[in-house]
Design a protein around this motif. Sequence first.
Motif, PDB file in Angstrom:
ATOM      1  N   THR A 292       7.889 -72.422  95.510  1.00  0.00           N
ATOM      2  CA  THR A 292       8.091 -71.688  94.384  1.00  0.00           C
ATOM      3  C   THR A 292       6.716 -71.241  93.946  1.00  0.00           C
ATOM      4  O   THR A 292       6.298 -70.229  93.349  1.00  0.00           O
ATOM      5  N   VAL A 293       5.666 -72.475  93.599  1.00  0.00           N
ATOM      6  CA  VAL A 293       4.391 -72.115  92.921  1.00  0.00           C
ATOM      7  C   VAL A 293       3.594 -71.187  93.682  1.00  0.00           C
ATOM      8  O   VAL A 293       2.918 -70.316  93.134  1.00  0.00           O
ATOM      9  N   LEU A 294       3.576 -71.251  95.254  1.00  0.00           N
ATOM     10  CA  LEU A 294       2.772 -70.313  96.055  1.00  0.00           C
ATOM     11  C   LEU A 294       3.405 -68.984  95.996  1.00  0.00           C
ATOM     12  O   LEU A 294       2.543 -67.928  95.734  1.00  0.00           O
ATOM     13  N   THR A 295       4.660 -68.695  95.924  1.00  0.00           N
ATOM     14  CA  THR A 295       5.277 -67.320  95.568  1.00  0.00           C
ATOM     15  C   THR A 295       4.722 -66.880  94.245  1.00  0.00           C
ATOM     16  O   THR A 295       4.114 -65.507  94.028  1.00  0.00           O
ATOM     17  N   ALA A 296       4.910 -67.723  93.162  1.00  0.00           N
ATOM     18  CA  ALA A 296       4.365 -67.125  91.982  1.00  0.00           C
ATOM     19  C   ALA A 296       2.757 -66.945  91.859  1.00  0.00           C
ATOM     20  O   ALA A 296       2.306 -66.131  91.088  1.00  0.00           O
ATOM     21  N   TRP A 297       2.113 -67.759  92.695  1.00  0.00           N
ATOM     22  CA  TRP A 297       0.671 -67.470  92.687  1.00  0.00           C
ATOM     23  C   TRP A 297       0.304 -66.198  93.275  1.00  0.00           C
ATOM     24  O   TRP A 297      -0.631 -65.573  92.771  1.00  0.00           O
ATOM     25  N   GLN A 298       0.918 -66.046  94.336  1.00  0.00           N
ATOM     26  CA  GLN A 298       0.587 -64.840  95.086  1.00  0.00           C
ATOM     27  C   GLN A 298       0.915 -63.414  94.359  1.00  0.00           C
ATOM     28  O   GLN A 298       0.398 -62.612  94.111  1.00  0.00           O
ATOM     29  N   GLU A 299       2.104 -63.555  93.563  1.00  0.00           N
ATOM     30  CA  GLU A 299       2.636 -62.637  92.513  1.00  0.00           C
ATOM     31  C   GLU A 299       1.754 -62.352  91.431  1.00  0.00           C
ATOM     32  O   GLU A 299       1.339 -61.492  91.092  1.00  0.00           O
ATOM     33  N   ARG A 300       0.963 -63.557  90.904  1.00  0.00           N
ATOM     34  CA  ARG A 300       0.019 -63.435  89.685  1.00  0.00           C
ATOM     35  C   ARG A 300      -1.209 -62.869  90.098  1.00  0.00           C
ATOM     36  O   ARG A 300      -1.490 -62.219  89.475  1.00  0.00           O
ATOM     37  N   LYS A 301      -1.478 -63.032  91.452  1.00  0.00           N
ATOM     38  CA  LYS A 301      -2.859 -62.438  91.854  1.00  0.00           C
ATOM     39  C   LYS A 301      -2.731 -61.055  92.102  1.00  0.00           C
ATOM     40  O   LYS A 301      -3.704 -60.375  92.016  1.00  0.00           O
ATOM     41  N   LYS A 302      -1.445 -60.478  92.138  1.00  0.00           N
ATOM     42  CA  LYS A 302      -1.286 -59.049  92.223  1.00  0.00           C
ATOM     43  C   LYS A 302      -1.313 -58.327  90.822  1.00  0.00           C
ATOM     44  O   LYS A 302      -1.586 -57.143  90.659  1.00  0.00           O
ATOM     45  N   ASP A 303      -1.415 -58.762  89.483  1.00  0.00           N
ATOM     46  CA  ASP A 303      -1.494 -58.496  88.348  1.00  0.00           C
ATOM     47  C   ASP A 303      -2.931 -57.775  88.267  1.00  0.00           C
ATOM     48  O   ASP A 303      -3.867 -58.391  88.516  1.00  0.00           O
ATOM     49  N   GLU A 304      -2.893 -56.694  87.554  1.00  0.00           N
ATOM     50  CA  GLU A 304      -4.065 -55.766  87.416  1.00  0.00           C
ATOM     51  C   GLU A 304      -4.426 -56.033  85.818  1.00  0.00           C
ATOM     52  O   GLU A 304      -3.575 -55.952  85.097  1.00  0.00           O
ATOM     53  N   ARG A 305      -5.668 -56.123  85.907  1.00  0.00           N
ATOM     54  CA  ARG A 305      -6.563 -56.242  84.397  1.00  0.00           C
ATOM     55  C   ARG A 305      -7.875 -55.561  84.492  1.00  0.00           C
ATOM     56  O   ARG A 305      -8.619 -55.349  85.662  1.00  0.00           O
ATOM     57  N   GLN A 306      -8.073 -54.803  83.406  1.00  0.00           N
ATOM     58  CA  GLN A 306      -9.301 -54.251  83.126  1.00  0.00           C
ATOM     59  C   GLN A 306     -10.348 -55.224  83.540  1.00  0.00           C
ATOM     60  O   GLN A 306     -10.460 -56.270  82.412  1.00  0.00           O
ATOM     61  N   HIS A 307     -11.556 -54.825  84.450  1.00  0.00           N
ATOM     62  CA  HIS A 307     -12.680 -55.936  84.336  1.00  0.00           C
ATOM     63  C   HIS A 307     -13.602 -55.357  83.274  1.00  0.00           C
ATOM     64  O   HIS A 307     -14.035 -54.270  83.262  1.00  0.00           O
ATOM     65  N   PRO A 308     -13.964 -56.518  82.529  1.00  0.00           N
ATOM     66  CA  PRO A 308     -14.854 -56.043  81.286  1.00  0.00           C
ATOM     67  C   PRO A 308     -16.150 -55.540  81.510  1.00  0.00           C
ATOM     68  O   PRO A 308     -16.825 -54.784  80.736  1.00  0.00           O
ATOM     69  N   PHE A 309     -16.845 -56.050  82.860  1.00  0.00           N
ATOM     70  CA  PHE A 309     -18.065 -55.526  83.158  1.00  0.00           C
ATOM     71  C   PHE A 309     -18.094 -54.264  84.037  1.00  0.00           C
ATOM     72  O   PHE A 309     -18.505 -53.189  83.765  1.00  0.00           O
ATOM     73  N   LEU A 310     -16.904 -54.175  84.971  1.00  0.00           N
ATOM     74  CA  LEU A 310     -17.076 -53.064  85.628  1.00  0.00           C
ATOM     75  C   LEU A 310     -16.559 -51.772  85.212  1.00  0.00           C
ATOM     76  O   LEU A 310     -16.437 -50.704  85.754  1.00  0.00           O
TER      77      LEU A 310
END
Length: 344
Positions: A292-310
Motif C-alpha cells: 500500500t505504501v509503495l503504491t502511494a509513494w509511486q503515485e505521490r511522485k507523479k504529482d507535479e509542482r512548480q519548481h521555485p528556481f527553475l
Amino acid sequence: MKKLLNTIYVTTEGAVLRKDGENLVAEVEGAERARVPFHMLGSVVVFGAIHVSPALMAACAGGGITLVLLDRNGRFQARIEGPVTGNVLLRRAQYKASDAPEEIVRSVVIGKVANQRAVLMRSLRDYGEEHEAEDRAAIEAVTERLARILRRVELSDDTVDLLRGSEGEAAQLYFSVFDHLIRSPDPEMRWHGRSRRPPLDPVNALLSFLYTLLTHDCRSACESVGLDPAVGFLHRDRPGRPSLALDLMEELRPVLADRLALSLINRRQLRVRDFEVRDAGAVFLSDEARKTVLTAWQERKKDERQHPFLEEKAPLGLTPYLQAQMLARHLRGDLDAYPPWFWK
C-alpha cells in the motif's frame, strides 16, 4: 518522459530508446513519442524496464552524454559514459567544499525548516476548524518559532555547528506538535516522539520506511550526476553512511515523506492492524501494508509542482535529481549558490 536541465527522464516501462541519425528517439508500443537532437542533451536517466539500443549507448558515450540506469523504484544500477568526463573535477570540488560547507549547509537548513513550517501551516488550513483550540495554538506557536529560526539562519554568519544546532532545534519543535496532525481513531497510531533502529510504534515504522525510500532516491540522484554520495555537508562523514544523500533528503522529507505518512494515516488507508510487533518491541509494516505504501509513494511522485528556481513544473519524483544537478552546477561554479527546494 520530461526534459529538464538538458536531461531526459524516461519513466514509462516498456519504452524503447534508439538512435535515428543525430537524434534520440523514444517509442512506446511502436509509436514515436519524442525526438531530441543529441546536441541538446547532457544526460539521459531511465527508470525500470526500458530498452536502450546499443547504437544509442555508443552515440551517447561518444557524444559525452551520460546514460544512467535506475530500477523502477529509483535505485541506482549503472552509469554509462565515455572516457572524457568531468566527474573527477566535480568530486574534487565536492571534497574541497566539504572542508568549508557553511553556505551549502545554510541553504539545506533553510529549505528543511521552511518546508517543515509549510507542512504545519497546511494542516492549519486543511483542518483548522477540526483542531482543538489548544492544539491549534500549539501549532501556531511552533510555526512562529520556526519562522524566527529561519530568519536567524538566513541573516547570521553561523558556523556549521551552530547551523546544525538550528536544524536540530527546528526538528525538535516540528515533531513536538506532530501528534496534533494525526487524525486516526486508533490510539496506537499516536505520536510519542521519534524512535529509530528499531522503530517502536506504527507512525515511526511508517516514517522510517518512507525515509528509506527517499534516501535511495537521493543516493541515486547523487550518483546519477557524478557526486560522491558518501561525502556530505550537513551530515558528518561516517563509514557506510551516504551523508550527501541524507543532506539532499533533509529539505524534501517534510513534504515527500511526512505528508504522505499523514495522508495514509488520516485517510485510514493504514490502521494499527497493518503493523507487526516483533522481538524487543520493534514495529514494522506488514507485507500488504508495505505494498500500500509503495503504491502511494509511486503515485505521490507523479504529482507535479512548480519548481521555485527553475520556474517550471516537474513531478515530485524528479525533485531529488534536479536538486542534485543544481548542487553539481554550484560546485562547478555555474551557480553562485545552491538553491533549496521550497514546497508551496
